[in-house]
Design an enzyme around this catalytic site. Structure first.
Site, PDB file in Angstrom:
ATOM      1  N   MET A   1       0.837  -1.198   0.000  1.00 58.41           N
ATOM      2  CA  MET A   1       0.000   0.000   0.000  1.00 58.41           C
ATOM      3  C   MET A   1       0.877   1.256   0.000  1.00 58.41           C
ATOM      4  O   MET A   1       2.067   1.189   0.256  1.00 58.41           O
ATOM      5  CB  MET A   1      -0.915  -0.003   1.226  1.00 58.41           C
ATOM      6  N   CYS A   2       0.254   2.363  -0.218  1.00 54.10           N
ATOM      7  CA  CYS A   2       0.996   3.604  -0.360  1.00 54.10           C
ATOM      8  C   CYS A   2       0.332   4.654   0.529  1.00 54.10           C
ATOM      9  O   CYS A   2      -0.658   4.394   1.194  1.00 54.10           O
ATOM     10  CB  CYS A   2       0.961   4.071  -1.808  1.00 54.10           C
TER      11      CYS A   2
END
Lengths: 266, 266
Positions: B1-2
């Protein structure tokens, strides 16, 4: 008028030395204080820096001068505005995606009467240069496709460039990250550095570099500019109408468009 | 994820404070060490910085933290890779030109089964995110034109986002420089700062700012993030399916797509 700088190399190489010389002309040793920009290919990606201020006083330009960003193809421009306001949107190099690649363009000269045809790519700013870039890409998208060979694409670029050159000054740098196309109407010169490497001294700053300590014997690094950057090397000056296609530091095709061929027929 | 970060403001404002907090999560207080990027609109132009290295250790990120770049719309992303290699071409935000404007896109989430249709815009890298961005622009280019009103464009963006969200996680930031569209499926929160301004303390770094000393009474500055950046302010958390359209620091439209509407019909 503006100044152009490009690099083509067979190994990822930084541009710190040449960029330091060029950016001094942006408000210090030269009048090109109306913005600057540089694009470095890294694989298929591009790392770009743009500033509408004078490069000689730019904090970001200082970082690019001193922080080695390694690339096989780089395109740089410092601007002295003629057509278009001084603003970020008018700052070269310009970039668009075509066929899943980023294309990068910088131009020196002026084609004040240039009228672009409507097409897919549109300029964001108000320079004739960005309009020319969009015209080139619209032309390629219409007449070629992703499987068109490089020779055919370059033949078209030569014909287009010659047609533009018949309307004004058109010194061009254009890359798709694989190759670098350069076209001269008035001012362009190149130098290819390879073993045995030696020292070089900038014209515009009291900076000397010994390339031997920064390279391996297999490195081939070429620099293309509108005005030679060093005072103690022999630069290969382009003739008017001359074009050179660079790849991995070497000229892989070249030619000279004569005045008669400077019409566009498609 | 970011992690995502965006700013919408009614006056050119720097992002130094929020950017400092976010970039610590890129390898220091968080695991998002696989690249970072930020795009600042300046008029119609965009100043972008990208790096495939960890933001916590990046010389260029340090410059962006300390050199005030003023903008009314900024979009930022730090990456923890899932789909696509760690390389510059896969580093958000992505940018394309449409209708003579630069559009900037950053995405948090994963749509691993997403299949894009062939279209004009093509991804350069190999992330699902860039493929989604190209899909959105191809859709707008097909179904709208430059004269389509913002409301109609946004209605389409909501329907598209809901359709993507039905296939996975799709937290979105998208701007054309005029407005900023945000869509949440799992994680998003915003804060709007206006007079009377007070102090704020970052969660991820020992940094406090007193906004009163850096603003005028008329300033309105909103920050939108996947995880709140400060420990002493109240952030407005988005609901799943909620979208907000920002302009000049304020929400000008918002809504919530319910699960049933998450199909695409055009």
């Amino acid at each position: 008028m503006c100044e152009l700088l490009a690099m083509s190399a067979n190994t990822p190489t930084d541009l710190c030395f040449s960029f330091t010389g060029l950016t001094r002309r942006g408000g210090e040793t030269g009048p090109h204080k109306d913005g600057w920009g540089v694009a470095f290919y890294e694989g298929k990606g591009v790392r770009a820096f743009h500033d509408a201020d004078a490069s000689a006083n730019s904090r970001i330009a200082e970082v690019v001068q001193t922080h080695p960003i390694k690339s096989e193809v780089a395109v740089c421009h410092i601007r002295q505005a003629n057509v278009g306001d001084i603003c970020l949107a008018n700052t070269h190099p310009f970039m668009r995606e075509l066929w899943g690649r980023y294309w990068v363009f910088a131009h020196n000269g002026q084609l004040s009467a240039f009228q672009s045809s409507p097409g897919f790519y549109e300029p964001v700013g108000t320079t004739d240069s960005e309009a020319l870039f969009c015209d080139i890409l619209n032309h390629l998208r219409t007449h070629c496709d992703r499987n068109t060979g490089t020779d055919d694409v370059v033949d078209r670029l030569v014909r287009l460039s010659s047609a533009y050159a018949s309307q004004g000054v058109f010194n061009l740098l254009l890359s798709n990250g694989d190759w670098l196309f350069t076209y001269c109407t008035t001012r362009m010169a190149s130098i290819t550095r390879r073993a045995p490497f030696g020292p070089a001294r900038l014209k515009d700053a009291d900076v000397t570099v010994d390339f031997e300590s920064e390279t391996t014997p297999d490195d081939i690094v070429s620099v293309i500019v509108t005005e030679p950057l060093t005072s103690d090397e022999l630069w290969d000056v382009y003739q008017p109408g001359e074009w050179r296609l660079w790849r991995k530091g070497e000229v892989i095709r070249s030619g000279r468009a004569d005045a008669e061929s400077r019409t566009l027929s498609e």
